[in-house]
Design a protein around this motif. Structure first.
Motif, PDB file in Angstrom:
ATOM      1  N   SER A 487      36.367 -28.285  64.280  1.00 12.63           N
ATOM      2  CA  SER A 487      36.948 -27.725  63.059  1.00 12.63           C
ATOM      3  C   SER A 487      38.358 -27.211  63.322  1.00 12.63           C
ATOM      4  N   PRO A 488      39.289 -27.417  62.395  1.00 13.17           N
ATOM      5  CA  PRO A 488      40.638 -26.860  62.571  1.00 13.17           C
ATOM      6  C   PRO A 488      40.596 -25.333  62.444  1.00 13.17           C
ATOM      7  N   LEU A 489      41.665 -24.694  62.876  1.00 12.02           N
ATOM      8  CA  LEU A 489      41.748 -23.231  62.798  1.00 12.02           C
ATOM      9  C   LEU A 489      41.959 -22.767  61.373  1.00 12.02           C
ATOM     10  N   GLY A 490      42.582 -23.585  60.556  1.00 15.13           N
ATOM     11  CA  GLY A 490      42.881 -23.221  59.177  1.00 15.13           C
ATOM     12  C   GLY A 490      43.528 -24.394  58.474  1.00 15.13           C
ATOM     13  N   PRO A 491      44.004 -24.199  57.249  1.00 13.40           N
ATOM     14  CA  PRO A 491      44.601 -25.303  56.496  1.00 13.40           C
ATOM     15  C   PRO A 491      45.920 -25.766  57.104  1.00 13.40           C
ATOM     16  N   THR A 492      46.203 -27.043  56.925  1.00 14.12           N
ATOM     17  CA  THR A 492      47.484 -27.606  57.339  1.00 14.12           C
ATOM     18  C   THR A 492      48.211 -28.144  56.112  1.00 14.12           C
ATOM     19  N   PHE A 493      49.518 -28.328  56.264  1.00 21.50           N
ATOM     20  CA  PHE A 493      50.373 -28.740  55.156  1.00 21.50           C
ATOM     21  C   PHE A 493      51.255 -29.890  55.614  1.00 21.50           C
ATOM     22  N   PRO A 494      52.027 -30.503  54.694  1.00 24.83           N
ATOM     23  CA  PRO A 494      52.870 -31.630  55.109  1.00 24.83           C
ATOM     24  C   PRO A 494      53.771 -31.275  56.298  1.00 24.83           C
ATOM     25  N   GLN A 495      53.853 -32.199  57.262  1.00 26.76           N
ATOM     26  CA  GLN A 495      54.621 -31.943  58.472  1.00 26.76           C
ATOM     27  C   GLN A 495      56.112 -32.179  58.282  1.00 26.76           C
ATOM     28  N   THR A 496      56.477 -32.727  57.137  1.00 24.56           N
ATOM     29  CA  THR A 496      57.885 -33.032  56.864  1.00 24.56           C
ATOM     30  C   THR A 496      58.267 -32.489  55.498  1.00 24.56           C
ATOM     31  N   SER A 497      59.406 -31.842  55.429  1.00 22.82           N
ATOM     32  CA  SER A 497      59.957 -31.420  54.143  1.00 22.82           C
ATOM     33  C   SER A 497      60.846 -32.527  53.599  1.00 22.82           C
ATOM     34  N   THR A 498      60.936 -32.619  52.296  1.00 25.42           N
ATOM     35  CA  THR A 498      61.774 -33.672  51.707  1.00 25.42           C
ATOM     36  C   THR A 498      63.247 -33.469  52.021  1.00 25.42           C
ATOM     37  N   GLY A 499      63.644 -32.246  52.314  1.00 27.17           N
ATOM     38  CA  GLY A 499      65.056 -31.968  52.548  1.00 27.17           C
ATOM     39  C   GLY A 499      65.859 -31.805  51.280  1.00 27.17           C
ATOM     40  N   ARG A 500      65.190 -31.854  50.132  1.00 25.34           N
ATOM     41  CA  ARG A 500      65.942 -31.777  48.870  1.00 25.34           C
ATOM     42  C   ARG A 500      66.597 -30.405  48.689  1.00 25.34           C
ATOM     43  N   ARG A 501      65.800 -29.360  48.872  1.00 28.64           N
ATOM     44  CA  ARG A 501      66.348 -28.011  48.665  1.00 28.64           C
ATOM     45  C   ARG A 501      67.400 -27.683  49.729  1.00 28.64           C
ATOM     46  N   LEU A 502      67.210 -28.176  50.954  1.00 34.17           N
ATOM     47  CA  LEU A 502      68.221 -27.969  51.992  1.00 34.17           C
ATOM     48  C   LEU A 502      69.532 -28.658  51.628  1.00 34.17           C
ATOM     49  N   ALA A 503      69.435 -29.874  51.112  1.00 34.28           N
ATOM     50  CA  ALA A 503      70.649 -30.599  50.720  1.00 34.28           C
ATOM     51  C   ALA A 503      71.378 -29.860  49.603  1.00 34.28           C
ATOM     52  N   LEU A 504      70.626 -29.332  48.639  1.00 31.89           N
ATOM     53  CA  LEU A 504      71.257 -28.587  47.553  1.00 31.89           C
ATOM     54  C   LEU A 504      71.918 -27.319  48.083  1.00 31.89           C
ATOM     55  N   ALA A 505      71.223 -26.608  48.972  1.00 31.09           N
ATOM     56  CA  ALA A 505      71.788 -25.380  49.531  1.00 31.09           C
ATOM     57  C   ALA A 505      73.066 -25.668  50.313  1.00 31.09           C
ATOM     58  N   GLN A 506      73.065 -26.760  51.082  1.00 26.36           N
ATOM     59  CA  GLN A 506      74.265 -27.109  51.850  1.00 26.36           C
ATOM     60  C   GLN A 506      75.427 -27.464  50.932  1.00 26.36           C
ATOM     61  N   TRP A 507      75.135 -28.144  49.837  1.00 30.51           N
ATOM     62  CA  TRP A 507      76.226 -28.467  48.905  1.00 30.51           C
ATOM     63  C   TRP A 507      76.735 -27.205  48.207  1.00 30.51           C
ATOM     64  N   ILE A 508      75.810 -26.312  47.814  1.00 30.55           N
ATOM     65  CA  ILE A 508      76.217 -25.095  47.109  1.00 30.55           C
ATOM     66  C   ILE A 508      77.190 -24.277  47.952  1.00 30.55           C
ATOM     67  N   THR A 509      76.958 -24.234  49.272  1.00 29.98           N
ATOM     68  CA  THR A 509      77.794 -23.403  50.137  1.00 29.98           C
ATOM     69  C   THR A 509      78.899 -24.197  50.836  1.00 29.98           C
ATOM     70  N   SER A 510      79.092 -25.447  50.463  1.00 28.85           N
ATOM     71  CA  SER A 510      80.109 -26.267  51.127  1.00 28.85           C
ATOM     72  C   SER A 510      81.489 -25.986  50.530  1.00 28.85           C
TER      73      SER A 510
END
Length: 794
Positions: A487-510
């Motif tokens: 049995s796993p220790l607990g729930p797991t989630f997607p191992q990869t983020s889409t990067g969408r919010r990171l891309a938006l944040a980088q553009w906002i502060t560019s």
């Protein structure tokens, strides 16, 4: 980012959540309102409806979860979220990386254009492009139970479970030894053997609890309700739900309980009774009479885990009269209960809930009653009863020993699974993941076997014993057969983020987007000067106001970006400038610059709501500067002395004192609204918090002024009061008025025959001074707290 996005969370409609996220992101960081483009092209700015949904696509995959902070996985009920971790933290993550975004026809989510999904992009009129690249996450991000503090907490909880079961085993062994000693002692007594040895003994020992309530006894402890000793009885005069009072001693397991009471007229059900095996108000065995207008009875029931259970076999209808004195006797032998009412047997009953050690409590539900007498006497057990008790104690001891083994096996299984998961996820590189997986699978099966042995130790039915032995043999065979599934220790989630919010944040502060820096500078300027360079702080679009000093706005924005978005240098530059250090009054420019466009003077402004309350406490020396911790209920704003920022503030839960001084809108607050209403002065004069602060400060200033001679004491007090509250010395006229106040008010207080006017809901924690002169000083402090200068920043 988590706090910003989580604040828009909406349980019942994800589209509402997305709508608020898009709108608040655009206003906060881009200074543009997008809401109308949800349904059609923007009316003022060059923004199409499709571009609105392209902007929404940045947020489409994301969701909010709660991750554990420690090994404490207990949950609590939240009114909105349901069961949540008691010791957890919210995290934003991409739950559905492939979630599509569609344009809604006329903004109606019932009509998505599914034939043409849109990809994330920033509005063309803002310039620039974004490059969205997936982001690989560390294992502790997508598998939160692998965080070191969580695994350490889980192991600590397992160690604690072992300690608890070991303590239970020691107690069970002691009880078994005591039971065996009782059997041996009974064997040595005359009549212990022979044809009558197994007959129930009716003899009784001395009372372990006896009270006629003529005098109040410390043995009783009120749990709930209104209980009084008066006129030689114990009475519960006030109608309430399960008014309860508990006697301290733990009852003998087998005993005779006698209670006399009189049911009174007030109430509906008029249920009066007592509990034995009482652990708390949700766990007990109960006996009572009900003298309602429509139905009367004597009943036995039980409470378990907060639930009340009324078996039909425990209900006996019998006529009862209000005001009638009744005597209820309960003879308790193991699981058997015999009830007598006024000497007549009414019920012979097998209690369905297993017995446990507990106390005696008296209670009244939806009625009132007088209790006249209580007696509890242990029954002398027969040899057969003692042998039966010893047999039960032996089973309990075996179960306790099995529980220890099961806890140890569970701890070993947990440690093996942690090691295997850390190796599998690359947290411990170089580990033999295959061997660790095999060990984890075997340890988990051994833990299951140990748990089954607990059930086997408690089983008495031969058929049940055979089933458990067969199941254990099967589990042991599986454990010996190898395998790597566990049995796993607990729930797991997607191992990869889409990067969408990171891309938006980088553009906002560019550097390609100077807009965000201008918005940040505008907010900082607003909070320093009371007026913004762009009055519409959340709308820099075509429908927004023009900047009063565009070159200054651009220069400050460039400085902010070039300093790596560090705001401290910008704050230092502003507060060291000549513009910020201007006086709030400048007669030479009042006519030439009436709107203060050229910053020839400082703009006076009222303190923010939180600053008003914190300044009140700080001036009095009462402000608690403890940092961090969970939010504080808004209902405690008058009594808890923490900083105001820690009190709960939601659309439905607002602190009244802060709301009076224009607390921020919890949904959005880009610029606070300031009002002047009579309730603000009343709050500073009458609230318990203000009165407590005034009385405390008056005492401190009195002590400081006492170092002067008596003739100048009041002079010193007035000076210290002005300096402490208004940060200046009093003028000559103010000094004279305050001295006259301090001299005349004590006589007025002593000579007045009028009742004191009640101040608010009486939330003050400190009583007013009894000395009229000190009371006058307290009142002067209240007056100064209500002064306009105290709540004004100049």
């Amino acid at each position: 980012a988590t706090g910003f996005l989580g604040r828009n969370w909406y349980k019942f409609d994800r589209n509402v959540w997305m709508f608020d996220t898009v709108e608040q992101t655009a206003q906060a960081f881009l200074g543009v309102t997008l809401r109308c483009a949800r349904c059609h092209d923007h009316k003022f700015d060059p923004l199409s409806q499709r571009e609105y949904y392209q902007f929404r696509a940045f947020f489409e995959p994301h969701d909010v979860r709660t991750d554990p902070l420690t090994g404490n996985l207990l949950t609590e009920k939240d009114a909105t979220l349901g069961d949540v971790l008691r010791d957890g933290v919210s995290r934003v993550y991409d739950r559905e990386p492939d979630a599509p975004t569609y344009v809604f026809q006329r903004g109606d989510n019932r009509y998505p254009e599914k034939d043409s999904p849109v990809s994330p992009a920033v509005p063309a009129f803002l310039g620039g492009t974004v490059s969205v690249q997936p982001v690989s996450l560390p294992a502790t991000a997508w598998y939160p139970h692998l965080r070191p503090e969580v695994t350490a907490g889980l192991l600590a909880s397992a160690d604690q479970a072992i300690s608890t079961t070991e303590q239970s085993q020691r107690l069970a062994d002691e009880k078994y030894s005591a039971a065996m000693r009782a059997v041996e002692e009974r064997r040595q007594q005359p009549g212990a053997t022979g044809p009558d040895a197994s007959a129930p003994a009716e003899s009784e020992a001395a009372a372990v609890l006896k009270d006629d309530f003529r005098h109040q006894s410390p043995v009783w402890q009120v749990v709930s309700g209104d209980w009084r000793w008066q006129d030689g009885v114990l009475t519960a005069p006030t109608v309430s739900s399960f008014a309860t009072i508990v006697a301290q001693p733990v009852l003998p397991r087998n005993c005779r309980i006698l209670v006399r009471w009189r049911t009174l007229q007030p109430g509906t059900y008029r249920s009066v009774g007592f509990s034995f095996d009482y652990v708390d108000q949700g766990n007990s065995q109960d006996v009572y009479t009900a003298a309602g207008d429509d139905s009367q009875s004597i009943q036995a029931f039980h409470r378990s885990q907060g639930q009340q259970h009324y078996p039909a076999a425990g209900i006996v209808k019998t006529p009862l009269q209000v005001g009638q004195e009744v005597t209820v006797e309960a003879i308790v032998r193991e699981q058997q209960l015999t009830l007598l009412l006024n000497g007549q047997q009414k019920l012979a009953y097998t209690m369905p809930l297993a017995r446990r050690d507990g106390q005696l409590s008296l209670w009244v539900h939806q009625g009132s009653a007088e209790f006249l007498e209580v007696q509890v006497r242990p029954l002398i057990s027969s040899l057969e009863e003692l042998q039966a008790a010893a047999s039960q104690a032996a089973v309990a001891a075996r179960v306790a020993a099995a529980e220890v083994t099961a806890a140890q096996a569970a701890r070993e299984s947990l440690a093996c699974r942690i090691a295997a998961e850390q190796a599998r996820c690359g947290i411990t590189p170089g580990s033999q993941s295959q061997q660790l997986a095999t060990a984890a699978a075997r340890a988990e099966k051994q833990a299951g076997i140990a748990r089954s042995r607990v059930d086997l130790a408690a089983a008495t039915d031969p058929e049940k014993i055979r089933e458990l032995e067969s199941a254990i043999a099967r589990l042991q065979q599986e454990a010996n057969g190898g395998g790597q599934q566990y049995s796993p220790l607990g729930p797991t989630f997607p191992q990869t983020s889409t990067g969408r919010r990171l891309a938006l944040a980088q553009w906002i502060t560019s550097p390609d987007n100077p807009r965000t820096a201008r918005i940040a500078v505008n907010h900082i300027w607003l909070r320093h000067f009371g007026e913004a360079l762009v009055p519409t702080v959340s709308n820099f679009g075509m429908n927004g106001a023009r900047p009063s000093h565009p070159e200054l706005l651009d220069w400050l924005a460039t400085e902010l970006q070039q300093s790596g978005w560090q705001m401290k240098p910008l704050h230092r530059m502003i507060v060291c400038s000549a513009a910020w250090r201007q006086a709030s009054v400048n007669p030479d420019t009042a006519t030439a610059d009436p709107d203060n466009r050229w910053l020839t003077r400082m703009n006076p402004r009222r303190m923010e709501a939180e600053v008003v309350r914190d300044s009140l406490l700080h001036a009095a020396g009462l402000l608690d500067l403890q940092a961090g911790g969970p939010e504080i209920p808004e209902t405690e704003v008058q009594t808890v002395l923490r900083r105001s920022m820690y009190f709960r503030n939601t659309p439905n839960e607002k602190a009244g004192l802060l709301e009076t001084f224009d607390a921020p809108n919890p949904n959005e607050c880009y610029r606070r609204q300031s009002s002047v209403v009579p309730q603000q002065a009343l709050a500073l004069m009458n609230s318990g918090l203000a009165l407590d602060a005034a009385r405390h400060l008056a005492r401190n200033l009195t002590d400081a002024a006492a170092r002067s001679d008596a003739a100048s004491s009041n002079h010193q007090f007035v000076r210290l009061a002005f300096e402490s509250i208004l940060s200046r010395s009093p003028t000559d006229s103010e000094q004279q008025a305050c001295l006259e106040f301090l001299q005349t008010l004590p006589d007025d207080l002593q000579n007045s025959t009028a009742d004191a006017f009640p101040a608010g809901p009486q939330t003050a924690q400190r009583p007013p001074a009894t000395d009229p002169a000190q009371r006058a000083r307290e009142n002067l402090i209240v007056v100064l707290f209500s002064h306009n200068e105290f709540v004004t920043i100049r």
